[in-house]
Design a protein around this motif. Structure first.
Motif, PDB file in Angstrom:
ATOM      1  N   HIS A   5       0.872  -1.169   0.000  1.00  0.00           N
ATOM      2  CA  HIS A   5       0.000   0.000   0.000  1.00  0.00           C
ATOM      3  C   HIS A   5       0.911   1.221   0.000  1.00  0.00           C
ATOM      4  O   HIS A   5       1.517   1.570   1.012  1.00  0.00           O
ATOM      5  CB  HIS A   5      -0.905  -0.018   1.236  1.00  0.00           C
ATOM      6  CG  HIS A   5      -1.865   1.130   1.305  1.00  0.00           C
ATOM      7  ND1 HIS A   5      -2.830   1.233   2.299  1.00  0.00           N
ATOM      8  CD2 HIS A   5      -2.036   2.235   0.535  1.00  0.00           C
ATOM      9  CE1 HIS A   5      -3.532   2.339   2.122  1.00  0.00           C
ATOM     10  NE2 HIS A   5      -3.055   2.973   1.059  1.00  0.00           N
ATOM     11  N   ASN A  40      -8.707   0.221   5.404  1.00  0.00           N
ATOM     12  CA  ASN A  40      -7.823  -0.795   4.839  1.00  0.00           C
ATOM     13  C   ASN A  40      -8.405  -2.195   4.972  1.00  0.00           C
ATOM     14  O   ASN A  40      -7.994  -3.112   4.262  1.00  0.00           O
ATOM     15  CB  ASN A  40      -6.451  -0.762   5.520  1.00  0.00           C
ATOM     16  CG  ASN A  40      -5.624   0.425   5.074  1.00  0.00           C
ATOM     17  OD1 ASN A  40      -5.915   1.037   4.053  1.00  0.00           O
ATOM     18  ND2 ASN A  40      -4.605   0.762   5.838  1.00  0.00           N
ATOM     19  N   ASP A  63      -1.280  -2.432   7.869  1.00  0.00           N
ATOM     20  CA  ASP A  63      -1.191  -2.675   6.440  1.00  0.00           C
ATOM     21  C   ASP A  63       0.285  -2.613   6.047  1.00  0.00           C
ATOM     22  O   ASP A  63       1.124  -2.086   6.787  1.00  0.00           O
ATOM     23  CB  ASP A  63      -2.006  -1.641   5.655  1.00  0.00           C
ATOM     24  CG  ASP A  63      -2.511  -2.186   4.332  1.00  0.00           C
ATOM     25  OD1 ASP A  63      -2.193  -3.339   4.014  1.00  0.00           O
ATOM     26  OD2 ASP A  63      -3.217  -1.472   3.614  1.00  0.00           O
TER      27      ASP A  63
END
Length: 652
Positions: free
Chosen positions: A195, A641, A224
């Motif tokens: 990400h 997320n 994440d």
């Protein structure tokens, strides 16, 4: 021969955005408890008189025990978090390092973390020199660099100590040094989808130092696989204009993304976070990328995820500042950037650049999973609320904003977040006020005075849906239904929908006198207007958190004042109504473009001065009032997320 009382020495130079970090570890082998840290700004003291021309030539420094975390109380009630935001040329910063549970790493090993940061903001051609010492006798340390002109011309050792720099002479002490490049090179797990998060700094700002707290908070608290990057080539070049700044960043991002992909790294999604002017710069950088190659992101299987603005002047500042300041900006103060912010027309296209951006990026913004705004509700005269929140807000059901005007300097004012329960208090009364508000907005046959009132109220009001769970977290409960202002159904029992007045109510308002109309406007919770002069002063002489605030998280007041989704169907965009606006028509038009088929999450925060820098925590401790904002943003990232299945499980 080395002096046995001097264990470590380092000298270095920091430019704009420069950061030097030291991890200090000491192994205790006896009953010694006295360890001292000394930092001196060894720039020439006379330069203080002219430091605003190219500087300021000052340093920020903080020293914290190894186990400190801003959301956890210290193990012992000791005041051992130290910071100095304005270490000027010739000045020193002396700290005693305590060996206790707060600094204990394990067994007999103790540690501290130290950041030294340049406060230069104007140019990349200047620098600040410093001299750092660690030892067990403060008097000896003071003799090493005593006097305003000591050690000005060299970074090597001197006749006092003959020490090698950045090398500990005491075997019980170890020092690990990191540069800003080291700190910004933290890699994710490249074996997993990445990400990518792009941070963009604002006016008179820089990426490496000013966005550092935000970067490290995201890395530490977001669940994440983040790769956080940004373009540092715009530091000190604010006057270049949004187009130039954004184009340079766009070129960097194209190169960065294609280089990562060429190495076999999978970029699953990308998020953008911009502070202040950085919000506009990141928008133009995205436009540059899409002009360079249509469908840039889809062709690379990258999903645009979060687009976040933090105190960004999305509508410019044409209607937010005095005529004189606007005139100065138009003449070229801040260069092309100043003219961009006052919505000056382009010579080629005859339109303001900020007027074009929401049109050019409309499809991109529609493709983003989340459009998010953080805006200061008070204490920000640099980028006031109406431009940073895109004009439209629900002041009818909002808590009492006007009270903030009288308590804005009181850190103990308890504002809190708007919960679903609070927004439904006095439901009938709130609904009646909103019906009257809509009437004022759409009744086009009033007197001139009431027309003026209608315009003012309309351009600052819209309905939003609450975005809080019972526990106070940021997980969205449910987006409100898309009801237009022209819906003829009776929504009196639906607090999440916009309404249209009945014929009887409309006739009552039609005959309303001017005084009554003004009373209705006073019933709204309109925020006090911030002073740009006061905000500018607050960036120089700003209140800083005290030790109680720093070491006692339980005593801090919540900073999130308002957190709601705003749906595009609830924004008044009728052509007939748009035609009412005169002077602020440009800003209204831009705001409506940003809301066309787009849903926004708007988060208003209440921070003490200097709110504009606090909102992004430009410096970890001097801007510590903004910690709650960054914590909230990290939680927003965690919420957004989560994959659909994970979100469903969390709700269950």
């Amino acid at each position: 021969m080395n002096d046995p009382h001097i264990w470590y020495r380092d000298k270095d130079i920091v430019h704009i955005g420069g950061v030097r970090r030291y991890h200090i570890k000491y192994t205790k082998q006896d009953e010694r408890n006295d360890i001292f840290f000394r930092l001196k700004n060894i720039e020439k003291a006379p330069i203080r008189a002219i430091h605003m021309l190219n500087g300021p030539f000052i340093l920020y420094c903080h020293v914290i025990p190894w186990n400190y975390h801003h959301n956890k109380p210290l193990e012992q009630d000791s005041r051992e978090v130290h910071f100095n935001n304005e270490l000027k040329p010739g000045q020193t910063f002396n700290i005693k390092l305590l060996l206790n549970d707060n600094s204990k790493i394990h067994d007999n090993v103790y540690g501290w973390k130290i950041d030294i940061i340049s406060q230069i903001v104007i140019t990349s051609n200047t620098s600040v020199l410093y001299d750092m010492l660690i030892g067990d006798d403060l008097a000896v340390l003071k003799k090493v660099n005593k006097g305003p002109f000591k050690s000005l011309t060299t970074l090597s050792g001197d006749s006092v100590t003959y020490m090698k720099l950045n090398e500990a002479s005491n075997p019980q002490l170890s020092v690990e040094k990191f540069t800003d490049e080291d700190i910004w090179s933290r890699p994710p797990d490249y074996n997993q989808p990445v990400h990518l998060v792009i941070l963009t700094h604002g006016i008179f700002s820089n990426l490496t130092a000013d966005m550092l707290y935000l970067k490290e908070s995201l890395e530490s608290n977001v669940d994440d696989n983040l790769l956080i990057k940004g373009f540092d080539g715009n530091a000190g070049k604010t006057e270049g204009g949004v187009k130039k700044l954004g184009s340079k960043q766009g070129k960097y991002l194209i190169s960065l993304i294609d280089n990562l992909l060429s190495q076999g790294i999978e970029i699953e999604r990308v998020s953008f976070i911009g502070h202040s002017l950085g919000g506009l710069v990141q928008l133009y950088s995205i436009k540059y990328m899409l002009d360079h190659e249509k469908n840039f992101f889809t062709k690379r299987n990258i999903k645009p995820h979060n687009l976040v603005f933090m105190a960004s002047p999305l509508l410019g500042i044409l209607n937010e500042i005095s005529f004189i300041l606007s005139w100065l900006l138009d003449l070229g103060t801040l260069g092309k950037t100043g003219r961009d912010l006052t919505l000056s027309r382009s010579k080629l296209k005859g339109r303001a650049l900020l007027d074009e951006l929401p049109e050019d990026l409309h499809e991109f913004m529609k493709s983003c999973s989340n459009l998010i705004i953080y805006a200061n509700i008070i204490n920000d005269g640099i980028v006031p609320l109406r431009t940073s929140a895109l004009l439209y807000l629900d002041y009818v059901t909002m808590d009492d904003v006007r009270a903030l005007k009288h308590n804005k300097d009181n850190d103990n004012t308890d504002v809190g977040q708007i919960s679903e329960e609070n927004s439904k208090k006095d439901k009938n009364n709130s609904f009646k006020k909103y019906k009257q508000l809509v009437s004022l907005n759409f009744n086009l046959n009033n007197t001139r005075k009431r027309d003026k009132l209608s315009k003012k109220i309309l351009r600052i009001n819209a309905r939003g849906s609450d975005n809080l769970t019972d526990s106070g977290s940021s997980t969205p409960i449910e987006k409100q239904s898309k009801a237009s202002f022209n819906d003829n159904e009776d929504h009196e029992n639906d607090d999440n929908n916009s309404v249209e007045l009945s014929q009887e109510d409309a006739e009552d308002v039609d005959h309303m006198d001017d005084n009554t109309a003004l009373q209705y406007s006073e019933a709204l919770n309109l925020p006090p207007k911030a002073s740009i002069v006061q905000s500018a002063l607050n960036t120089i002489i700003c209140p800083v958190p005290n030790q109680d605030y720093i070491i006692n998280p339980e005593g801090r007041e919540p900073v999130i004042f308002h957190d709601r989704f705003y749906q595009y169907n609830d924004i008044p965009v009728d052509e007939e109504v748009t035609g009412l606006f005169q002077k602020p028509k440009k800003q209204v038009r831009i705001a409506q473009k940003y809301h066309d088929e787009l849903n926004w999450r708007k988060i208003l925060v209440k921070l003490p001065p200097d709110a504009h820098n606090n909102i992004v925590v430009r410096r970890r401790f001097s801007n510590g009032y903004g910690w709650g904002v960054i914590d909230h943003l990290c939680q927003v990232f965690n919420d957004t997320n989560a994959r659909p299945l994970e979100r469903l499980k969390s709700k269950i």
